[in-house]
Design a protein around this motif. Structure first.
Motif, PDB file in Angstrom:
ATOM      1  N   THR A 173      92.248 -30.883  30.970  1.00 47.54           N
ATOM      2  CA  THR A 173      93.071 -30.160  29.996  1.00 47.54           C
ATOM      3  C   THR A 173      94.546 -30.276  30.388  1.00 47.54           C
ATOM      4  OG1 THR A 173      91.283 -28.602  29.570  1.00 47.54           O
ATOM      5  CG2 THR A 173      93.502 -27.925  28.916  1.00 47.54           C
ATOM      6  N   VAL A 197      89.426 -23.386  26.495  1.00 45.36           N
ATOM      7  CA  VAL A 197      90.396 -24.378  26.050  1.00 45.36           C
ATOM      8  C   VAL A 197      89.935 -25.758  26.509  1.00 45.36           C
ATOM      9  CG1 VAL A 197      92.822 -25.052  26.040  1.00 45.36           C
ATOM     10  CG2 VAL A 197      92.203 -22.630  26.320  1.00 45.36           C
ATOM     11  N   GLN A 231      97.780 -29.143  24.732  1.00 47.05           N
ATOM     12  CA  GLN A 231      97.381 -27.968  23.971  1.00 47.05           C
ATOM     13  C   GLN A 231      98.615 -27.301  23.347  1.00 47.05           C
ATOM     14  OE1 GLN A 231      94.144 -27.368  23.622  1.00 47.05           O
ATOM     15  NE2 GLN A 231      93.682 -29.087  24.979  1.00 47.05           N
ATOM     16  N   GLY A 286      90.368 -26.679  21.166  1.00 44.87           N
ATOM     17  CA  GLY A 286      91.712 -27.165  21.432  1.00 44.87           C
ATOM     18  C   GLY A 286      92.555 -27.176  20.184  1.00 44.87           C
ATOM     19  N   GLU A 287      92.915 -28.382  19.701  1.00 41.75           N
ATOM     20  CA  GLU A 287      93.810 -28.516  18.554  1.00 41.75           C
ATOM     21  C   GLU A 287      93.272 -27.795  17.324  1.00 41.75           C
ATOM     22  OE1 GLU A 287      97.148 -29.555  16.431  1.00 41.75           O
ATOM     23  OE2 GLU A 287      96.778 -29.725  18.586  1.00 41.75           O
TER      24      GLU A 287
END
Length: 388
Positions: free
Chosen positions: A310, A324, A330, A341-342
């Protein structure tokens, strides 16, 4: 005398770190703010905080009450002035109410006399001030905790620079590591362990049963809270407790709450490529505000976790109970109870509670009914933040 630590009007500026605790239970230096006050006062404290936290941090009332600002770090001069306060008096400095004394069991009265203090003190109003003030706080706590005491012996395998500024509590284990206390003290807590080939520069603190993994590189102004496991490269960061970052990956100028897990390869940017000051999400203003900090990484609330590799942008805020993951950088603000995430979705509340229960069990702790009620309330409070 009964001592109560209260949350003042700046409390919401410290979100998401105080979604799950009173302000006084923030860790800065070696100790939490509450632990510092209790050391200085020689007495236990209770809290005046948000109603939904009061079942877990209950308010104790008595006939003689001293209310102390839970965001203020104590020092001897300040404590001496507080102990001299008379009934219905307040100790203030500019716009800060530092302490008030009331002779009744009412939760809060109006003071009739304000005394302006000349004492200097540190007050934590924003998340970045936790790591910004952490070096001095470590030095102050080091002096408080080690005064008149002798360190446990250092192993002959340790390369120690300025060993007089290094203190090991009972049961601490350090082998084949480098400890450089030239720029500040190094404190190794009870039954904590620094594994082989770790390199640590002061000021640095690790608390009870914390672990620094093999080959870790830890720069100054860093605190590793109790029961944390940390590896990789860390600079000017504070882990509150019970959180893990055991693998490689850089983390700098960050604050990590409790019960978080930072997966392998997670990287935190702490400097804009433009070298401009970093902006950070503010829960009161509901927008990104200027911090005037050139270095600022990640602010992460309790029970949040990352997937492997990440990547966090400079100045990112992650709420509580987030998972996440996903490719690319991010977003700079990830609302509480986000999954993904997105294109994140809402984390199922029942699943979040069950995961928290399992995590507690791994450390021989129990998720109580008060904990569950608190989590459900936070879920409702944060539901207005759109999870996209």
């Amino acid at each position: 005398m009964n001592y109560v630590l209260f949350d003042d009007h700046n409390r919401k500026n410290l979100l998401p770190l105080v979604f799950t605790r009173p302000v006084a239970d923030i860790r800065v230096g070696i100790l939490t703010i509450r632990e510092k006050w209790e050391k200085f006062l020689g007495a236990k404290t209770s809290s005046l905080t948000e109603p939904y936290l009061s079942d877990k941090w209950s308010l104790v009332k008595a006939d003689d009450n001293v209310f102390i600002n839970g965001s203020v770090l104590p020092n001897k001069e300040l404590v001496d002035e507080i102990l001299k306060l008379e009934t219905d008096c307040a100790l203030i400095k500019e716009d800060d109410i530092i302490a008030m004394r009331f002779s009744s069991d009412d939760i809060w009265n109006e003071y009739t006399n304000a005394i302006e203090t000349d004492a200097d003190y540190v007050k934590i109003n924003y998340p970045w001030e936790i790591f910004e003030k952490n070096g001095d706080a470590i030095a102050d706590d080091f002096a408080l905790l080690t005064h008149g005491r002798k360190s446990a012996p250092l192993s002959e395998t340790v390369r120690a620079i300025n060993p007089e500024n290094i203190f090991l509590e009972e049961g601490a284990k350090v082998e084949y590591a480098i400890l450089n206390a030239s720029d500040g003290p190094i404190y190794i807590g009870k039954n904590a362990e620094v594994m082989e080939n770790a390199s640590i520069r002061g000021p640095f603190a690790m608390c009870e049963k914390a672990v620094i993994r093999m080959g870790a590189t830890i720069y100054g102004r860093t605190t590793i809270g109790p029961y944390c496991k940390v590896g990789g490269e860390v600079e000017s960061s504070v882990f509150f407790g019970y959180s893990n970052k055991p693998h490689d990956g850089f983390m700098g100028h960050s604050v990590i709450g409790e019960w978080c897990n930072i997966a392998a390869g997670t990287i935190t940017s702490n400097l804009n490529n433009t070298y401009m000051p970093v902006r950070l999400w503010n829960y009161i203003q509901e927008r990104f505000i200027q911090t005037n900090q050139q270095f600022l990484g990640l602010i992460m609330g309790d029970h949040s976790k990352t997937g492997i590799n990440t990547m966090f942008n400079t100045g990112t805020v992650v709420g509580v109970f987030c998972n996440v993951f996903g490719s690319g950088y991010q977003k700079n603000f990830i609302p509480s109870f986000s999954w993904g995430g997105e294109k994140s979705t809402a984390y199922n509340l029942k699943k979040a509670i069950e995961t928290a229960r399992l995590v507690y069990m791994r450390r021989a702790k129990e998720l109580t009914a008060e904990d569950e009620t608190m989590i459900k309330t936070i879920y409702e409070i944060t539901s207005k933040n759109v999870r996209l």
